[in-house]
Design a protein around this motif. Structure first.
Motif, short mmCIF file in Angstrom:
data_model
loop_
_atom_site.label_atom_id
_atom_site.label_comp_id
_atom_site.label_asym_id
_atom_site.label_seq_id
_atom_site.Cartn_x
_atom_site.Cartn_y
_atom_site.Cartn_z
N UNK A 97 2.49 -2.94 3.14
CA UNK A 97 2.38 -4.05 2.18
C UNK A 97 1.69 -5.27 2.76
N UNK A 98 1.69 -5.41 4.07
CA UNK A 98 1.15 -6.64 4.68
C UNK A 98 -0.31 -6.47 5.08
N UNK A 99 -0.83 -5.23 4.94
CA UNK A 99 -2.17 -4.94 5.45
C UNK A 99 -3.28 -5.54 4.58
N UNK A 100 -4.36 -5.96 5.23
CA UNK A 100 -5.59 -6.32 4.54
C UNK A 100 -6.18 -5.05 3.92
N UNK A 101 -7.09 -5.20 2.92
CA UNK A 101 -7.61 -3.99 2.24
C UNK A 101 -8.21 -2.97 3.21
N UNK A 129 -4.28 5.48 3.72
CA UNK A 129 -3.93 5.34 2.29
C UNK A 129 -5.09 4.58 1.64
N UNK A 130 -5.89 5.24 0.88
CA UNK A 130 -7.06 4.60 0.26
C UNK A 130 -7.96 4.02 1.33
N UNK A 131 -8.25 2.71 1.21
CA UNK A 131 -9.18 2.07 2.17
C UNK A 131 -8.47 1.69 3.47
N UNK A 132 -7.15 1.87 3.48
CA UNK A 132 -6.39 1.46 4.67
C UNK A 132 -6.21 2.65 5.61
#
Ligand SMILES: NC(=O)c1ccc[n+]([C@@H]2O[C@H](COP(=O)([O-])OP(=O)(O)OC[C@H]3O[C@@H](n4cnc5c(N)ncnc54)[C@H](OP(=O)(O)O)[C@@H]3O)[C@@H](O)[C@H]2O)c1
Length: 307
Positions: free
Chosen positions: A224-228, A243-246
């Motif tokens: 939840x705290x990650x940048x895109x 997860x997606x772009x992360x």
């Protein structure tokens, strides 16, 4: 020589100190008088039998991987070390053997200790500092100017990670319990969060890298705290995936004496603090295992051999 061995997998009460004949070094090996070893959570996982698929061992097994000591004898073909050298290194987990008075070690696993480093300080380094380095700069590709969240900043891996990230020019946020917030700041954290009283996931956004050394709910909330385009690197959860772009990755530490030598250089340059918790005598090494099993070690727990 005395060695802390297990004859079956289980809890620290099964680890017993036994007398063994010391081995002779073969080609490319040196024999060491072990002065100090450090405890890693891995030792408890080996003891419990939880690592059998990754690190198969035969019983009886002598516990311990991280050690520091003095070279007694160099085997045939050993070029880098001679008797009397003070060295630090890591034994392969499949071999074990650090919680003992002596060991035979491949020379590639060893580095020379700086003159002003104690055996206890040296033994603290291989796995914890090596993992912190690999997680931040290998898997995590940390760059100057990025925001990094280091969980368990008062632990073995975390106490080194905070320092390495700060020295690399990152903005460091650290989690610890109340009694360790001051330590995390001293090690270089710009911001500290008491994980027992505050929800880091509600306080932070735009983090480029999370170093997870806790797993479970802490790992889950870290997304939840990650940048895109941020990344989570975990030392605990084998199953972490992007997860997606992360990005998401598990880091698997493998000892590299050259990388350890780089860490020893930062100690020589007075840029590395080595936080030591309790130093237990080898005769009471079980207490050292129990302390780490408690999950609240402050820096590294040490086993000191006497001769
Ligand atoms: N994958 C690999 O190759 C690799 C390599 C090294 C380590 N590891 C794993 O990484 C994990 C950490 O290793 P370590 O040597 O750093 O362990 P450690 O030294 O035993 O960690 C203890 C620290 O964890 C802190 N802590 C406990 N729960 C926490 C939470 N919920 N949030 C924040 N901090 C918390 C404690 O701080 P307080 O006392 O302040 O609560 C304590 O200082 C272990 O599971 C280990 O097996 C994996």
């Amino acid at each position: 020589m005395k060695a802390l061995r297990i004859h079956e997998f289980g809890n620290p009460s099964l680890a017993v100190l036994e007398d063994l004949a010391p081995a002779e070094p073969g080609p490319g090996q040196v024999s060491l008088r072990i002065e100090a070893a450090s405890v890693n959570p891995l030792d408890l996982k080996m003891l419990a039998g939880h690592m059998r698929q990754v690190f198969p061992v035969s019983l009886p097994y002598t516990l311990g991987t991280d050690l520091a000591g003095v070279v007694l004898q160099a085997g045939p073909g050993v070029a880098r070390f001679q008797p009397g050298d003070r060295v630090v290194g890591r034994l392969e987990p499949t071999a074990g053997g650090a919680f003992a008075q002596a060991a035979v070690v491949p020379e590639q696993a060893l580095s020379l200790m700086p003159a002003d480093m104690s055996f206890e300080q040296a033994a603290a380094l291989p796995t914890a500092a090596g993992t912190a380095w690999l997680a931040l700069f290998g898997a995590g590709k940390l760059q100057a100017g990025q925001r990094v969240l280091v969980h368990a900043a008062a632990g073995g891996v975390g106490s080194f990670a905070v320092q390495f990230a700060r020295q690399a020019g990152a903005h460091v946020v650290a989690t610890a319990s109340a009694r360790n917030l001051g330590l995390a700041e001293e090690l270089g954290a710009h911001e500290v969060i008491d994980y027992q009283r505050q929800d880091f996931a509600g306080l932070l956004r735009g983090v480029d890298l999370v170093l997870d050394t806790v797993g479970g709910d802490t790992l889950e909330r870290s997304w939840q705290v990650l940048a895109p385009r941020g990344a989570v690197v975990s030392t605990v959860d084998f199953a972490v995936k992007p997860r997606g772009s992360q990005a998401g990755a598990f880091v698997f530490f493998q000892h590299d004496a050259e990388a350890l030598s780089g860490i020893l250089e930062s100690f020589k340059a007075k840029q590395l603090q080595i936080v030591l918790d309790t130093i237990h005598p080898l005769d009471d090494a079980r207490a050292a295992l129990e302390q780490v099993a408690g999950g609240h070690a402050r820096g590294k727990v040490i086993v000191r051999a006497s001769h």
